[in-house]
Design an enzyme around this catalytic site. Sequence first.
Site, mmCIF file in Angstrom:
data_model
loop_
_atom_site.group_PDB
_atom_site.id
_atom_site.type_symbol
_atom_site.label_atom_id
_atom_site.label_comp_id
_atom_site.label_asym_id
_atom_site.label_seq_id
_atom_site.Cartn_x
_atom_site.Cartn_y
_atom_site.Cartn_z
ATOM 1 N N ARG A 1 25.131 -20.601 11.120
ATOM 2 C CA ARG A 1 26.150 -21.036 12.078
ATOM 3 C C ARG A 1 26.424 -22.518 11.842
ATOM 4 O O ARG A 1 25.509 -23.347 11.900
ATOM 5 C CB ARG A 1 25.668 -20.833 13.514
ATOM 6 N N GLU B 1 33.373 -8.051 14.759
ATOM 7 C CA GLU B 1 33.009 -8.399 16.136
ATOM 8 C C GLU B 1 33.974 -7.823 17.165
ATOM 9 O O GLU B 1 33.748 -7.965 18.361
ATOM 10 C CB GLU B 1 32.969 -9.923 16.290
ATOM 11 N N ARG C 1 28.767 -18.887 7.879
ATOM 12 C CA ARG C 1 29.891 -18.492 8.723
ATOM 13 C C ARG C 1 30.747 -19.718 8.983
ATOM 14 O O ARG C 1 30.242 -20.756 9.414
ATOM 15 C CB ARG C 1 29.400 -17.915 10.058
ATOM 16 N N HIS D 1 18.750 -21.038 28.285
ATOM 17 C CA HIS D 1 17.692 -21.814 27.630
ATOM 18 C C HIS D 1 16.353 -21.101 27.738
ATOM 19 O O HIS D 1 15.539 -21.147 26.814
ATOM 20 C CB HIS D 1 17.581 -23.203 28.271
ATOM 21 N N ASN E 1 26.602 -8.852 19.413
ATOM 22 C CA ASN E 1 26.795 -9.457 20.734
ATOM 23 C C ASN E 1 28.268 -9.431 21.140
ATOM 24 O O ASN E 1 28.631 -8.959 22.223
ATOM 25 C CB ASN E 1 26.286 -10.898 20.744
ATOM 26 N N ASP E 2 29.124 -9.953 20.275
ATOM 27 C CA ASP E 2 30.556 -9.948 20.571
ATOM 28 C C ASP E 2 31.153 -8.549 20.491
ATOM 29 O O ASP E 2 32.048 -8.197 21.270
ATOM 30 C CB ASP E 2 31.311 -10.884 19.620
ATOM 31 N N CYS F 1 23.859 -9.156 12.268
ATOM 32 C CA CYS F 1 23.283 -10.466 12.555
ATOM 33 C C CYS F 1 23.258 -10.762 14.049
ATOM 34 O O CYS F 1 22.971 -11.885 14.457
ATOM 35 C CB CYS F 1 24.020 -11.569 11.806
#
Length: 555
Positions: A287, A412, A323, A185, A435-436, A483
């Site tokens: 998303r 990914e 997505r 967060h 990221n993935d 992205c």
Amino acid sequence: MSTAPLAGIGVGSGSAAGAVAKAAPAPVLPPPRPVTDPAAETAAVRAALAEVVADLEARAARAGGTAADVLTAQAMIAADPVLADRAAELVATGTDGPHAVTGAYAAFRTALLAAGGYFAERAADLDDLRDRAVARLLGLPMPGLPDPGHPYVLVADDLAPADTALLDPERVLALVTVRGGPTSHTAVLAKALGLPAVVGCPGAAGLQDGRQVLVLAAEGTVQPDPGPEDVRRAAEEQRRRRERAAGATGPGRTADGHPVALLVNLGALHELDGAAAADSEGVGLFRTEFLYLDREQAPTVEEQTAAYRTVFKAFAGRRITVRTLDAGADKPLPFATAADEENPALGVRGLRTAARDPQLLETQLAAIAEAARSTGADVRVMAPMVSLPAEAAAFAARVRAHGLPAAGAMVEVPAAALRAERLAGVCDFLSIGTNDLAQYAFAADRTLGALADLLDPWQPALLDLVAATAEGAAARGVPVGVCGEAAADPDLAPVLVGLGVTGLSAAPACLPEVRAALADRTLADCRRLAALARTAPDAATARARVREALRTPAS
């Protein structure tokens, strides 16, 4: 003389200098005591939990926007009757109130840690709720934000949503946390507020109130006792970045006019106004998980259609890339994923859930298609976690069967990057989720701060996979975007374009600096920067090489 910098995970690209003010610590649990009146003890526990809920709801009402959603979610956890009942059961066995609350939260915490990923990071949220309830039971001050009476650099072990949600950027110059990861967060809200931050910085534990520090988010460092020249240089760089970003508008382009689509990421309806107001060509990553979370049953086609219409109307005249549901791993859903997978990050997630329940995808595609037809929106649909060209082909056929004209695949996993040309042969576009892709390429949990060096988007091996994807897509004349978090880095953006990426999608606040960075360099410059990064031995060297080159005049 300044001391050695403290290393962590940088969030954003800004910098700030100021005096440290540390967040109030959590209450120390006293030794257990006998329970002489279980009824009164239980009533005190329930009252403390109720007071925490009321406080969070009041904070949510004052905060608004993203912060309000975070605080409301926290209040819902604290209000869970199972939690209060478990604490009452412990009191009935002779456990005093503070220890009963601690025990009840411990069970919840264990379950989140076992789930891993995003849910494991939410364990810190439970710790904050526990500490607030225990503090009330002990009559101690609430843990949380300091108030030194002047602007300050906030340093904490790990900030809770209740604290980060009410941060005042006029008073808090920067954030530094000992723990936390890139999806915490603290990281999310720091980016939303435009505050420079360094998370997962163990050395920050030794900083004391009043000590001067320089926080460099782009470097991921905290410099204790900075010299006047260090502070001046950082402030001057910050000023130049802001001026350059403010002067760049319109479609993304390199200095010689090579087009680069600049788009926004969107993850919830409360983000819609800010995202739609951004100077972008549309949405590069919509998303859709927010429609499915916290539900026992999947949303109906009518519910989904209404939500998609709202988004599509807000971006009228601009393209929207949707997505499809990315459930599984760190986003388990009772109606879409199995609860007993031993390794969910490598299990049935993303597009793979459609094999288990084809109707989930059919319903979503029907809703997207209806919303697109009724609004006339330019909609593209892509699938997450595609591994094989055959999967991409089957998905594209289902998309087109619903009358949707453009189908794409997320890259990914390394298998998709290595077979990108075949993937592009059955798709209209590709989108790289860095990221993935980093997580699977380096066998490193992307939410684990201890592995931040492996998950760095500057890793040359990751850039090789991006290049392989771009080359495969170019061979088929198919556009390829990024992205992931890499797209938000203004220093890395020219490198990605030099690798062959044709579009970048990031948080709205990040686009101005990315646009300005591209406008300063020709396509040939970008290719030279990409070569510097790819031939580096490690991420740190790649970053240093490119940043040194960026300091020299553009061609």
